[in-house]
Scaffold this motif. Structure first.
Motif, short mmCIF file in Angstrom:
data_model
loop_
_atom_site.label_atom_id
_atom_site.label_comp_id
_atom_site.label_asym_id
_atom_site.label_seq_id
_atom_site.Cartn_x
_atom_site.Cartn_y
_atom_site.Cartn_z
N PHE A 13 0.81 -1.21 0.00
CA PHE A 13 0.00 0.00 0.00
C PHE A 13 0.85 1.27 0.00
O PHE A 13 1.14 1.83 1.06
CB PHE A 13 -0.93 0.01 1.21
N LYS A 72 -2.31 4.62 -2.74
CA LYS A 72 -3.34 3.58 -2.65
C LYS A 72 -3.97 3.54 -1.26
O LYS A 72 -5.19 3.60 -1.11
CB LYS A 72 -2.74 2.22 -3.00
N ARG A 78 -7.74 4.95 0.13
CA ARG A 78 -8.68 4.04 0.81
C ARG A 78 -9.14 4.64 2.13
O ARG A 78 -10.33 4.57 2.49
CB ARG A 78 -8.01 2.68 1.04
#
Length: 347
Positions: free
Chosen positions: A317, A321, A325
């Motif tokens: 991650f 990313k 989220r």
């Protein structure tokens, strides 16, 4: 083939916090038997229930209740114990009979640590010594959460675990002292250990109001984002899912024993890059720049090559990313609880 963590009893001291509850839920999903040991006072229910002037009190109390409900729903035992009490903690751990102890108890914020050194010592060093003294009698695998703050200034290079540590400030000094104490118990009593150094964690149900969290909450409330410094400071922002997977590997892999690991994404991003991601999701935001906090070291990338080589750690991650989220999760939260993001809520 059975999961290597199945049936393993793991005590998480300070485990009702941000890292601990996420870790306990994943341990349970893997077939382990996690036990939470927590007084619910530090950065938890006790702290926020008494924080009458905190504009985030209602929001953070809700997030803490969500943690506790998730743990209860998963059937994970919660032992409400003050880890500063040697006899109470020893009795509790003796009943659990853990195969591994994960030491999370701490005042998890550098600024608060500098403002209140006594409480920081009390909840960090004293709890650590109590847990170590129990573990030494049983050869329990001891996982200690340290911090990237032990390095001090990074000097522009990706730091490796063998680099000289030169912390400054109360938080970094206590974390480094904790590492030395853990290693001393290994030297004297043969206690197996793993020390992990995370950095700039973020993720769902955190209540520490770290920089990314503060950005998102301010944006949802129509308030400006505040950056300390010119925004060029870079941090190795790490999404909670990457850290959790790293800790599970530390419990699972023999190669993690008696080692120190950086457990981060492994690539720093500047505060201005984080601001740019915010602009993409909140085009109307205003950004203000304040003087830099001189007690915060100049950090950057932590090398994760050692963890990759010895335990197969592979972070998934990057900020582009994981942070997106996190933003989406917060937008969903604002729809569920619009009252805590209203103009009235911030007064």
């Amino acid at each position: 083939m059975a999961d290597p963590l199945a049936g393993r009893r793991v005590a998480l001291i300070g485990g009702a916090g941000f890292i601990g509850h996420n870790l306990a839920l994943e341990l349970q999903a893997r077939g382990a038997e996690p036990h939470i040991v927590d007084s619910l006072q530090v950065n938890n229910l006790g702290a926020f229930s008494n924080a009458s002037n905190d504009p985030n009190k209602t929001l953070y109390m809700n997030l803490i209740y969500e943690r506790l409900e998730a743990l209860h729903g998963a059937g994970i035992p919660l032992h409400v114990v003050d880890a500063r009490d040697y006899h109470m903690l020893s009795r509790c751990l003796g009943e659990i009979k853990p195969d591994a102890i994960i030491q999370l108890a701490a005042v998890a914020h550098a600024n608060r640590s500098n403002k209140d050194p006594y409480t920081t010592f009390d909840h960090s060093f004293r709890t650590l010594e109590n847990a170590l003294d129990f573990a030494r009698g049983f050869g329990t695998h001891f996982v200690f959460f340290s911090s990237s703050m032990v390095y001090g200034n990074f000097d522009g290079e990706a730091v490796t675990e063998d680099r000289h540590c030169d912390p400054f400030g109360i938080y970094g000094a206590l974390k480094y002292g904790g590492e030395k104490l853990v290693i001393a118990y290994h030297q004297v009593f043969g206690l197996p250990y793993t020390i992990v150094r995370p950095s700039a964690l973020y993720g769902e149900r955190c209540v520490s109001r770290r920089v990314g969290q503060a950005f998102i909450e301010n944006a949802l409330r129509g308030m400006p984002l505040t950056v300390n410094g010119d925004g060029s400071d870079a941090l190795d922002f790490t999404y909670i899912d990457d850290l959790v997977q790293g800790i599970l590997l530390c419990l699972e892999k023999p190669g993690a024993r008696d080692q120190v690991f950086n457990l981060t994404y492994g690539g720093a991003r500047s505060l201005n890059q984080m601001v740019e991601i915010m602009r993409q999701n909140f085009p109307a935001i205003e950004v203000k720049y304040n003087p830099r906090d001189q007690l915060m070291p100049e950090r950057g990338t932590l090398s994760v090559e050692k963890a990759r080589r010895l335990i197969g750690y592979e972070p998934r991650f990057p900020l582009e990313k994981g942070f997106v989220r996190y933003i989406e999760w917060y937008k969903g939260l604002a729809k569920r609880m619009p009252e805590v993001f209203s103009a009235a809520a911030r007064r």
